[in-house]
Write a protein that holds these residues in place. Sequence first.
Motif, mmCIF file in Angstrom:
data_model
loop_
_atom_site.group_PDB
_atom_site.id
_atom_site.type_symbol
_atom_site.label_atom_id
_atom_site.label_comp_id
_atom_site.label_asym_id
_atom_site.label_seq_id
_atom_site.Cartn_x
_atom_site.Cartn_y
_atom_site.Cartn_z
ATOM 1 N N VAL A 355 0.835 -1.207 0.000
ATOM 2 C CA VAL A 355 0.000 0.000 0.000
ATOM 3 C C VAL A 355 0.864 1.250 0.000
ATOM 4 C CG1 VAL A 355 -1.854 -1.171 1.246
ATOM 5 C CG2 VAL A 355 -0.135 0.125 2.539
ATOM 6 N N LEU A 356 2.184 1.086 0.039
ATOM 7 C CA LEU A 356 3.082 2.218 0.224
ATOM 8 C C LEU A 356 3.451 2.896 -1.097
ATOM 9 C CD1 LEU A 356 5.528 0.738 2.890
ATOM 10 C CD2 LEU A 356 3.329 1.900 3.242
ATOM 11 N N ASP A 357 3.849 4.162 -0.970
ATOM 12 C CA ASP A 357 4.343 4.955 -2.086
ATOM 13 C C ASP A 357 5.872 4.850 -2.094
ATOM 14 O OD1 ASP A 357 5.241 6.952 -3.815
ATOM 15 O OD2 ASP A 357 3.679 8.370 -3.237
ATOM 16 N N MET A 358 6.423 4.281 -3.164
ATOM 17 C CA MET A 358 7.865 4.067 -3.221
ATOM 18 C C MET A 358 8.655 5.378 -3.163
ATOM 19 S SD MET A 358 8.407 0.789 -3.236
ATOM 20 C CE MET A 358 7.060 0.787 -2.024
ATOM 21 N N ASP A 359 8.032 6.487 -3.514
ATOM 22 C CA ASP A 359 8.716 7.777 -3.462
ATOM 23 C C ASP A 359 8.728 8.372 -2.055
ATOM 24 O OD1 ASP A 359 9.312 7.773 -6.177
ATOM 25 O OD2 ASP A 359 7.417 8.732 -6.713
ATOM 26 N N LYS A 360 7.949 7.783 -1.147
ATOM 27 C CA LYS A 360 7.869 8.313 0.208
ATOM 28 C C LYS A 360 8.739 7.548 1.199
ATOM 29 C CE LYS A 360 3.140 10.179 -0.057
ATOM 30 N NZ LYS A 360 1.762 10.092 0.524
ATOM 31 N N ILE A 361 8.971 6.283 0.934
ATOM 32 C CA ILE A 361 9.706 5.481 1.911
ATOM 33 C C ILE A 361 11.202 5.776 1.824
ATOM 34 C CG2 ILE A 361 7.964 3.676 1.816
ATOM 35 C CD1 ILE A 361 9.849 2.008 0.138
ATOM 36 N N PRO A 362 11.972 5.471 2.876
ATOM 37 C CA PRO A 362 13.414 5.705 2.855
ATOM 38 C C PRO A 362 14.083 5.000 1.667
ATOM 39 C CG PRO A 362 12.680 5.231 5.084
ATOM 40 C CD PRO A 362 11.512 4.970 4.188
ATOM 41 N N PRO A 363 15.116 5.617 1.089
ATOM 42 C CA PRO A 363 15.781 5.036 -0.090
ATOM 43 C C PRO A 363 16.250 3.603 0.105
ATOM 44 C CG PRO A 363 16.507 7.291 0.255
ATOM 45 C CD PRO A 363 15.669 6.936 1.441
ATOM 46 N N ALA A 364 16.747 3.282 1.290
ATOM 47 C CA ALA A 364 17.229 1.920 1.536
ATOM 48 C C ALA A 364 16.098 0.910 1.432
ATOM 49 C CB ALA A 364 17.885 1.841 2.912
ATOM 50 N N ARG A 366 13.318 1.390 -0.368
ATOM 51 C CA ARG A 366 12.910 1.335 -1.772
ATOM 52 C C ARG A 366 13.823 0.414 -2.560
ATOM 53 N NH1 ARG A 366 11.674 6.318 -5.991
ATOM 54 N NH2 ARG A 366 11.294 4.991 -7.799
ATOM 55 N N GLU A 367 15.095 0.434 -2.257
ATOM 56 C CA GLU A 367 16.038 -0.442 -2.946
ATOM 57 C C GLU A 367 15.688 -1.905 -2.705
ATOM 58 O OE1 GLU A 367 20.871 -1.285 -3.160
ATOM 59 O OE2 GLU A 367 20.079 0.420 -2.024
ATOM 60 N N LYS A 368 15.251 -2.218 -1.498
ATOM 61 C CA LYS A 368 14.866 -3.601 -1.196
ATOM 62 C C LYS A 368 13.636 -4.008 -2.004
ATOM 63 C CE LYS A 368 16.718 -3.418 3.511
ATOM 64 N NZ LYS A 368 16.379 -3.423 4.971
ATOM 65 N N PHE A 369 12.681 -3.089 -2.135
ATOM 66 C CA PHE A 369 11.507 -3.384 -2.960
ATOM 67 C C PHE A 369 11.912 -3.586 -4.422
ATOM 68 C CE2 PHE A 369 8.919 -1.787 0.567
ATOM 69 C CZ PHE A 369 7.777 -2.568 0.462
ATOM 70 N N ASP A 370 12.818 -2.756 -4.909
ATOM 71 C CA ASP A 370 13.262 -2.866 -6.299
ATOM 72 C C ASP A 370 13.957 -4.195 -6.564
ATOM 73 O OD1 ASP A 370 12.270 -0.357 -6.867
ATOM 74 O OD2 ASP A 370 14.196 0.675 -6.619
ATOM 75 N N MET A 371 14.632 -4.713 -5.568
ATOM 76 C CA MET A 371 15.383 -5.962 -5.726
ATOM 77 C C MET A 371 14.508 -7.205 -5.558
ATOM 78 S SD MET A 371 18.859 -4.966 -3.625
ATOM 79 C CE MET A 371 19.519 -6.632 -3.806
ATOM 80 N N LEU A 372 13.286 -7.014 -5.098
ATOM 81 C CA LEU A 372 12.416 -8.155 -4.809
ATOM 82 C C LEU A 372 12.000 -8.864 -6.088
ATOM 83 C CD1 LEU A 372 11.033 -9.555 -2.403
ATOM 84 C CD2 LEU A 372 9.054 -8.091 -2.800
#
Length: 411
Positions: A355-364, A366-372
Amino acid sequence: MPKLIAGLMVAATLGASLTGFSPRASADPAPDMQNWDAVLKQAKGQTVYWYAWGGEPRINDYIAWAGNQVQEKYGVTVKQVKLADTADAVSKVVSEKAAGITDGGAVDMIWINGENFAAMKRNDLLFGPWAEQTPNFKYVDVAGKPTTVNDFTVPTDGLEAPWGMAQLSFFDDTSRVKTPPHSAQELLAWLQNHPGRFTYPQPPDYMGSSFLKQVLTELVDDPAVLQKPADEADTQKVLAPLWAYLAKMQPLLWRDGKAYPANGAALRAMMADNEIDIGFSFSAAEVSSAIANFELPDSVRSFVFDGGTLGNTNFVAIPFNASAKAGAVVLADFLMSPEAQLRKQDPEIWGSFTVLDMDKIPPADREKFDMLDLGVATLSPAEMGNVLPEPHPSWMELVEREWQKRYGVAK
């Protein structure tokens, strides 16, 4: 999953069944949502009884993990009360209110949405507002995912917190289905050539009812009418295309439409047992997760209809008389954290989109989400296509009731 009890306030008569019922404890005062440190202090040592659908082992395991995390981080104990039907929890709260139990209730938190939330909100059965004042709500993608604050057209008004996105998707065994259908009408045409190779869970199961709503949304003359209460429309005219469609489909279903699987998990098992060729789910990564766990063959893949599929948000809410309101708030806030949302989106754990906005969460984070790795059979958000809005809750109630009259008894 969620289903409204028939005639919510009729359940007030159940108050008599609570004779001799003793509240768990005198509930603490409502937490001060302006002081998060005070909320955490109040929550420490509390036990939260979370009433949640218990029909999927992977989800139950995730809930157990979340409970362990909240215990370690905040000293809050979480006990899942596994439900076959969310209406059972709603009924309990209604009964307690009818019996005058306004404090120390049995239910601290409910996994809820749709008509159950609408009914509880309408009858003042919820604590709040609280959800938008939690620390992790600031990460929620309210703009990009408007259903995080509008539950089946009903504004949440801070009375429930989002913890997962859901969109209907279909899956087929590509070793048997060469060209999957991409609309309700194409599905019917496919079934006419492959009788017995498709079915849907029996309403009022959430998945079965959702399939009916998907078909109705596609076939109705004006989809906008479904965004308003059913009593404001000519319901017979609106629903006529659905009943005409089902009249053609029912005899072509698995077992001639005389029996139905119980739920989505059963539907998935039927695919694994080669009883059907096409199934559907509200979890984007369910198929990849099932393949990874050897519950489905690796030839199964996901697809959606070209015109879009229904989408909504899963929420948690706190009853007005909950015993552990602060503990429930802390648990709900953790469920919205990047840590919990990342694990929830992992297809090997659950596969429910965040439900989260990737532009709002801490960069670290977001990187984990991108790598998933979303999994071999999981469609990307772009591939999921258009999200069709859920109808007003009254339409689901009406469709389920009328479906039962026509098809509820095996013939």
